[in-house]
Motif scaffolding. Structure first.
Motif, PDB file in Angstrom:
ATOM      1  N   LEU A 131       0.825  -1.208   0.000  1.00  0.00           N
ATOM      2  CA  LEU A 131       0.000   0.000   0.000  1.00  0.00           C
ATOM      3  C   LEU A 131       0.861   1.260   0.000  1.00  0.00           C
ATOM      4  CD1 LEU A 131      -2.776  -1.025   2.575  1.00  0.00           C
ATOM      5  CD2 LEU A 131      -3.061  -0.740   0.117  1.00  0.00           C
ATOM      6  N   LEU A 132       2.008   1.191   0.683  1.00  0.00           N
ATOM      7  CA  LEU A 132       2.884   2.362   0.787  1.00  0.00           C
ATOM      8  C   LEU A 132       3.920   2.418  -0.333  1.00  0.00           C
ATOM      9  CD1 LEU A 132       3.503   2.353   4.655  1.00  0.00           C
ATOM     10  CD2 LEU A 132       2.079   3.939   3.346  1.00  0.00           C
ATOM     11  N   ASP A 133       3.893   1.442  -1.227  1.00  0.00           N
ATOM     12  CA  ASP A 133       4.876   1.400  -2.310  1.00  0.00           C
ATOM     13  C   ASP A 133       4.781   2.663  -3.162  1.00  0.00           C
ATOM     14  OD1 ASP A 133       6.878   0.336  -3.963  1.00  0.00           O
ATOM     15  OD2 ASP A 133       5.370  -0.428  -5.363  1.00  0.00           O
ATOM     16  N   GLY A 134       5.889   3.340  -3.342  1.00  0.00           N
ATOM     17  CA  GLY A 134       5.914   4.561  -4.137  1.00  0.00           C
ATOM     18  C   GLY A 134       5.630   5.811  -3.345  1.00  0.00           C
ATOM     19  N   ARG A 135       5.257   5.668  -2.088  1.00  0.00           N
ATOM     20  CA  ARG A 135       4.989   6.831  -1.249  1.00  0.00           C
ATOM     21  C   ARG A 135       6.224   7.097  -0.380  1.00  0.00           C
ATOM     22  NH1 ARG A 135      -0.171   7.612   2.898  1.00  0.00           N
ATOM     23  NH2 ARG A 135       0.500   9.592   3.795  1.00  0.00           N
ATOM     24  N   PRO A 136       6.833   8.264  -0.509  1.00  0.00           N
ATOM     25  CA  PRO A 136       8.044   8.537   0.284  1.00  0.00           C
ATOM     26  C   PRO A 136       7.745   8.438   1.781  1.00  0.00           C
ATOM     27  CG  PRO A 136       7.733  10.195  -1.427  1.00  0.00           C
ATOM     28  CD  PRO A 136       6.473   9.396  -1.375  1.00  0.00           C
ATOM     29  N   LEU A 137       8.622   7.754   2.496  1.00  0.00           N
ATOM     30  CA  LEU A 137       8.455   7.579   3.927  1.00  0.00           C
ATOM     31  C   LEU A 137       9.565   8.308   4.671  1.00  0.00           C
ATOM     32  CD1 LEU A 137       7.628   3.757   4.078  1.00  0.00           C
ATOM     33  CD2 LEU A 137       6.016   5.666   4.080  1.00  0.00           C
ATOM     34  N   SER A 138       9.276   8.715   5.890  1.00  0.00           N
ATOM     35  CA  SER A 138      10.299   9.321   6.730  1.00  0.00           C
ATOM     36  C   SER A 138      11.257   8.229   7.205  1.00  0.00           C
ATOM     37  CB  SER A 138       9.657   9.995   7.938  1.00  0.00           C
ATOM     38  OG  SER A 138       9.129   9.010   8.822  1.00  0.00           O
ATOM     39  N   PRO A 139      12.473   8.586   7.645  1.00  0.00           N
ATOM     40  CA  PRO A 139      13.396   7.567   8.182  1.00  0.00           C
ATOM     41  C   PRO A 139      12.764   6.751   9.308  1.00  0.00           C
ATOM     42  CG  PRO A 139      14.557   9.625   7.800  1.00  0.00           C
ATOM     43  CD  PRO A 139      13.103   9.915   7.572  1.00  0.00           C
ATOM     44  N   PHE A 140      11.979   7.403  10.167  1.00  0.00           N
ATOM     45  CA  PHE A 140      11.337   6.683  11.265  1.00  0.00           C
ATOM     46  C   PHE A 140      10.374   5.631  10.735  1.00  0.00           C
ATOM     47  CE2 PHE A 140       7.434   6.474  13.895  1.00  0.00           C
ATOM     48  CZ  PHE A 140       7.947   5.802  14.986  1.00  0.00           C
ATOM     49  N   GLU A 141       9.508   6.008   9.773  1.00  0.00           N
ATOM     50  CA  GLU A 141       8.528   5.074   9.233  1.00  0.00           C
ATOM     51  C   GLU A 141       9.212   3.901   8.537  1.00  0.00           C
ATOM     52  OE1 GLU A 141       5.410   8.761   8.407  1.00  0.00           O
ATOM     53  OE2 GLU A 141       6.679   7.965   6.805  1.00  0.00           O
ATOM     54  N   ALA A 142      10.231   4.214   7.711  1.00  0.00           N
ATOM     55  CA  ALA A 142      10.929   3.154   6.986  1.00  0.00           C
ATOM     56  C   ALA A 142      11.662   2.218   7.957  1.00  0.00           C
ATOM     57  CB  ALA A 142      11.914   3.767   5.992  1.00  0.00           C
ATOM     58  N   THR A 143      12.297   2.778   8.974  1.00  0.00           N
ATOM     59  CA  THR A 143      13.027   1.960   9.944  1.00  0.00           C
ATOM     60  C   THR A 143      12.080   1.076  10.740  1.00  0.00           C
ATOM     61  OG1 THR A 143      14.740   3.655  10.142  1.00  0.00           O
ATOM     62  CG2 THR A 143      14.578   2.044  11.927  1.00  0.00           C
ATOM     63  N   LEU A 144      10.920   1.617  11.122  1.00  0.00           N
ATOM     64  CA  LEU A 144       9.946   0.846  11.880  1.00  0.00           C
ATOM     65  C   LEU A 144       9.494  -0.383  11.094  1.00  0.00           C
ATOM     66  CD1 LEU A 144       8.190   0.719  14.452  1.00  0.00           C
ATOM     67  CD2 LEU A 144       6.492   2.103  13.259  1.00  0.00           C
ATOM     68  N   LEU A 145       9.176  -0.174   9.811  1.00  0.00           N
ATOM     69  CA  LEU A 145       8.749  -1.298   8.979  1.00  0.00           C
ATOM     70  C   LEU A 145       9.890  -2.301   8.783  1.00  0.00           C
ATOM     71  CD1 LEU A 145       6.669   0.645   6.296  1.00  0.00           C
ATOM     72  CD2 LEU A 145       5.771  -0.859   8.074  1.00  0.00           C
ATOM     73  N   ARG A 146      11.107  -1.800   8.587  1.00  0.00           N
ATOM     74  CA  ARG A 146      12.255  -2.673   8.354  1.00  0.00           C
ATOM     75  C   ARG A 146      12.567  -3.511   9.608  1.00  0.00           C
ATOM     76  NH1 ARG A 146      15.008   0.841   5.966  1.00  0.00           N
ATOM     77  NH2 ARG A 146      15.992   1.737   7.807  1.00  0.00           N
ATOM     78  N   ASN A 147      12.577  -2.881  10.774  1.00  0.00           N
ATOM     79  CA  ASN A 147      12.854  -3.615  12.002  1.00  0.00           C
ATOM     80  C   ASN A 147      11.795  -4.672  12.286  1.00  0.00           C
ATOM     81  OD1 ASN A 147      15.175  -2.159  12.502  1.00  0.00           O
ATOM     82  ND2 ASN A 147      14.186  -0.701  13.885  1.00  0.00           N
ATOM     83  N   THR A 148      10.533  -4.317  12.031  1.00  0.00           N
ATOM     84  CA  THR A 148       9.447  -5.274  12.265  1.00  0.00           C
ATOM     85  C   THR A 148       9.576  -6.475  11.345  1.00  0.00           C
ATOM     86  OG1 THR A 148       7.982  -3.455  12.920  1.00  0.00           O
ATOM     87  CG2 THR A 148       6.940  -5.538  12.364  1.00  0.00           C
TER      88      THR A 148
END
Length: 835
Positions: free
Chosen positions: A597-614
């Motif tokens: 759903l978020l593909d192509g939508r720029p994310l903040s470092p916090f949002e991207a890191t949260l998804l990556r860590n999870t």
């Protein structure tokens, strides 16, 4: 001849105002007339067509008591005077004089008849009055029958139809009653036409509209409704069900309630109880339709437009903005609306977003800057009443273009700059968003409007949340709540309270399970934040079943939600719920859905890191530690406590305890600072690292401190997020340590939670309804057939299947059934499913 007081022995046949219709038995009215006249006198009031004269003529026919009709300026000149004299002089029984009261000129006649009655005790007086004469008129010792009393009941309508051999069922009688209010003239028109045509349909029912409008017009001609009130009667139809305050804007009396009571007693309207006991007036549907038709014909277009604009302006000034826009939407006053709304631009935030956008979209090119701001605010501002928090890209582009086209220095500058910041945040440009927020705060006036100030603070909080600066977000929410006070916008107030609870929970503060305010309305951003916060709280306490219930209440994600951080937090919560349920594979599926759903939508470092860590944690849980490390390395070196701990978990799973120790060692406290309130998860992971290295003393020290801190904070998730086996090992090892009573109590709660998790791992925590839908997939592979089996719409089934697939980590029917079978949710060999 005595006056009868009980008409039950013989039927009273009342003729409605149509000579072709038969008479109807209405004993309830017969008894009232007889009783009133036996006790002194009677007033019968109502418009033309309400059945006043028909009632008295029918009563005369039934009782045999003469009714002499009197009309004129004085007794000796009145029509009926010779007949009245003859009857009073020639008999011994009662004589009834019916006085038609049409205007003030009949006052002398009434007075002379009253004097005659004192001399002639056989005389009984009936005053037949219209609407105007009934305003405040009182007649000594006289009972009153109003037009409301004369209306037909459903049973009487059905009985009249049978007498007239009109094709009317009981259901049709209900429809006639609802449309005409039972007003005799309207009922007569419908039944007469149905009898003539031999059928009943909508055209027959609509015939009553002209009949009742004609009655109202005839009342004007005869003086029952003053001519100057006719225009007000027509304008009353502009409002569907006006309150007494709104009615006062049209009739402008000292007491709007008096007008409402008169209209009700005349049979023209009903009074409904509104919010907080406020009465609202609703005209009989047939009358309203007929009057609206006359309004369009009798009032010139320019005059009608002026009247509509004036009414909309008055409603807006009185705070009835929603009603004002409803009138405007129906009559389309166009550019005049801009002048009306300009002083109330900020009040638009209290209306549903779709109402604001639908109203302003057609006139935006001519709108003042504050109305453009109101439109954009309704479109993209999640604190706006009725907003879904989902903002499509087309609305973002349009909003940005509108704001950039207006004068940047025009007021309300602070709110406009704040909305530009929100648009930057939605585009993932948090640096620009922060710059816009700074400018917005600088442009706030010395005494800002509370709602505007609250919106500026709340939008800053949402941006801070997207950046992961939860402390600053909480501070901004607190300032927004202070600005709102007790009288602030309800939607913003509730959202601020729920967001505050969510932030406090993620900051490690314990909070109550229930919010200290009214629960938010379902489907609103506040409701989503509430459910997400509740899920996170329950996950932290290992209450998996409750967490799934909270997550199930969240709407299906679209990818357009604002801020995106809420979607990332939702993905993390769902993944953790799957991990605790023993369905880590499905947790990866949930992450895949959110990532897509978020593909192509720029994310903040916090949002991207949260998804990556999870994702890394879920990969470790399914035995894919190498893949987990690859995911983390794509994000660069670990930065921040959470990222370091997740990498330590991955390294431990790979058997690289030394590398994990190198990461965690610098973060550990010195021996002199063991009393510091360090996060439990760090201490638990550190204990696991040093246990792998064989440093038992240090591992025990770290684990004991982690248990002690958790006993005060209530944090239980750190012991469970490494899996059931690790959790068991941690509990058993901790029991061998010297612990204080609170710490031992925590271990007891952890063991109870472990057993609940073991039982819940047998299910994927689907709702009961989702389980029914899932089992229905065994019967059919088409959505439409499944919807028919479940007696719901195909769209409902599609929404439920999306939720099921997300929870099971599936993308197809076959994958969902396979996962459900593995989890024991369905029996693959079952021949059928009971729906």
């Amino acid at each position: 001849m005595p006056l009868p007081t009980d008409g039950a022995s013989e039927p009273l046949r009342v003729r409605v105002p149509s000579g072709s219709l038969p008479l109807l038995h209405r004993p309830r009215l017969l008894r009232r007339v007889s009783s009133a006249l036996a006790n002194g006198g009677l007033v019968v009031s109502g418009l033309y067509g309400s059945g006043k004269e028909t009632l008295l003529l029918s009563w005369q026919q039934h009782t045999g008591v003469p009714v002499v009709w009197m009309e004129g300026w004085s007794l000796t000149e009145a029509s009926g005077w010779p007949e009245l004299q003859e009857r009073l002089e020639g008999g011994s029984g009662p004589v009834v004089a019916a006085v038609r009261v049409s205007d003030r000129e009949s006052a002398d006649l009434e007075r002379e008849l009253a004097e005659l009655r004192r001399r002639q005790r056989r005389l009984r007086l009936v005053h037949v009055v219209g609407l105007r004469a009934s305003l405040g008129r009182t007649i000594d010792r006289a009972a009153r029958i109003t037009a409301r009393d004369l209306v037909f009941t459903r049973e009487e309508i059905a009985a009249l139809a049978r007498l007239a051999e009109a094709p009317l069922t009981d259901a049709d009688a209900d429809a006639v009653l609802a449309d005409t209010g039972g007003y005799p003239l309207g009922v007569s028109a419908v039944i007469g036409l149905a009898s003539e045509r031999g059928r009943y349909d909508g055209d027959v029912l609509r015939a009553s509209t002209d009949a009742l409008a004609t009655a109202a017009a005839a009342a004007v001609a005869e003086g029952s409704i003053p001519a100057q009130a006719w225009r007000r009667m027509l304008l009353t139809t502009l409002l569907e069900a006006p309150s007494l305050a709104q009615l006062g804007l049209i009739w402008d009396p000292e007491s709007p309630a008096a007008v409402a009571r008169v209209l009700e007693s005349a049979g023209l309207a009903t009074l409904l109880d509104g919010p907080a006991g406020e009465a609202r007036l609703r005209l009989i549907p047939s009358l309203r339709t007929g009057l609206r038709r006359r309004l369009a014909v009798e009032m010139p277009a320019r005059q009608l437009r002026t009247a509509v604009v004036d009414l909309v302006r008055r409603l807006a000034t009185q705070g009835e903005l929603a009603e004002a826009l409803a009138v405007e939407a129906e009559h389309d006053i166009g550019s005049d609306l801009l002048e009306v709304l300009a002083p109330h631009w900020n009040d638009l935030a209290r209306l549903p977003a779709e109402v604001v956008t639908a109203t302003l979209r057609p006139v935006l090119r001519q709108a003042a800057p504050e109305l453009v701001t109101a439109y954009v605010r309704a479109t993209i501002d999640v604190t706006h009443t009725g907003h879904s928090a989902s903002v499509p890209e087309v609305d973002r582009r349009r909003s940005r273009a509108l704001l950039e086209a207006t004068d940047p220095d025009a007021e309300p500058a602070a709110l406009r700059l704040t909305l530009l910041a929100a648009l930057a945040r939605m585009a993932g440009d948090h640096r620009s968003a922060d710059a816009w927020h700074a400018r917005a705060h600088d442009r706030l006036p010395a005494t800002p409007i509370p709602d505007v100030l609250a919106t500026v603070r709340m939008q800053t909080a949402l941006t801070a949340l997207g950046e992961g600066d939860l402390a600053r977000a909480g501070d901004m929410v607190a300032q927004a709540q202070e600005a709102l006070g007790a009288e602030g916008d309800p939607a913003t107030t509730v959202l601020a309270a729920e967001l505050d609870i969510l932030l406090q929970g993620y900051l490690g503060q314990r909070h109550a399970a229930t919010s200290p305010h009214h629960p938010p309305a379902p489907g609103t951003p506040a409701a989503a934040v509430r459910d997400l916060g509740e899920a996170a709280r329950l996950i932290a306490q290992l209450e998996v079943a409750g967490a799934w219930q909270a997550l199930a209440r969240l709407p299906v994600a679209t990818g357009n939600e604002d801020p995106a951080a809420l979607l990332a937090l939702r993905a993390q919560a769902e993944a953790m719920a799957h991990l605790l349920s023993g369905t880590a594979t499905a947790g990866l599926g949930s992450l895949d859905v959110i990532d897509a759903l978020l593909d192509g939508r720029p994310l903040s470092p916090f949002e991207a890191t949260l998804l990556r860590n999870t994702r890394a944690e879920m990969l470790v849980a399914v035995g894919e530690a190498e893949a987990a490390l690859t995911v983390l390395e794509e994000g660069g070196p670990a930065a921040g406590l959470v990222s370091v701990l997740v990498r330590c978990v991955v390294l431990l799973a790979l058997g690289r305890a030394e590398a994990a120790a190198e990461l965690v060692e610098p973060m550990l406290p010195s021996s002199s600072t063991w009393a510091s309130n360090y996060p439990t998860w760090m201490l638990v992971v550190s204990a696991l690292v040093f246990d792998e290295l064989g440093d038992d003393d240090r591992a025990d020290l770290l684990l004991g401190r982690g248990v002690a801190i958790a006993s005060r904070s209530g944090a239980m998730l750190p012991f469970a997020r490494q899996g059931a086996q690790r959790m068991t090992q941690l509990i058993e090892r901790a029991r061998q340590l010297r612990l204080d009573p609170p710490s031992r109590a925590l271990l007891d709660r952890l063991e109870e939670a472990r057993e609940r998790m073991r039982l819940s791992s047998l299910q994927a925590r689907l709702s009961d309804r989702e389980l029914v839908v899932l089992r229905g997939l065994q019967e059919t592979d088409t959505t439409r057939t499944l919807a028919a089996m479940l007696h719901v719409s195909p769209n409902t089934v599609k929404s439920q299947l999306q939720s099921i697939y997300r929870k099971l980590g599936a993308s197809t029917r076959q994958e969902a059934l396979r996962a459900a079978t593995m989890l024991g949710l369905i029996d693959e060999s079952a021949p059928s499913v009971e729906l």
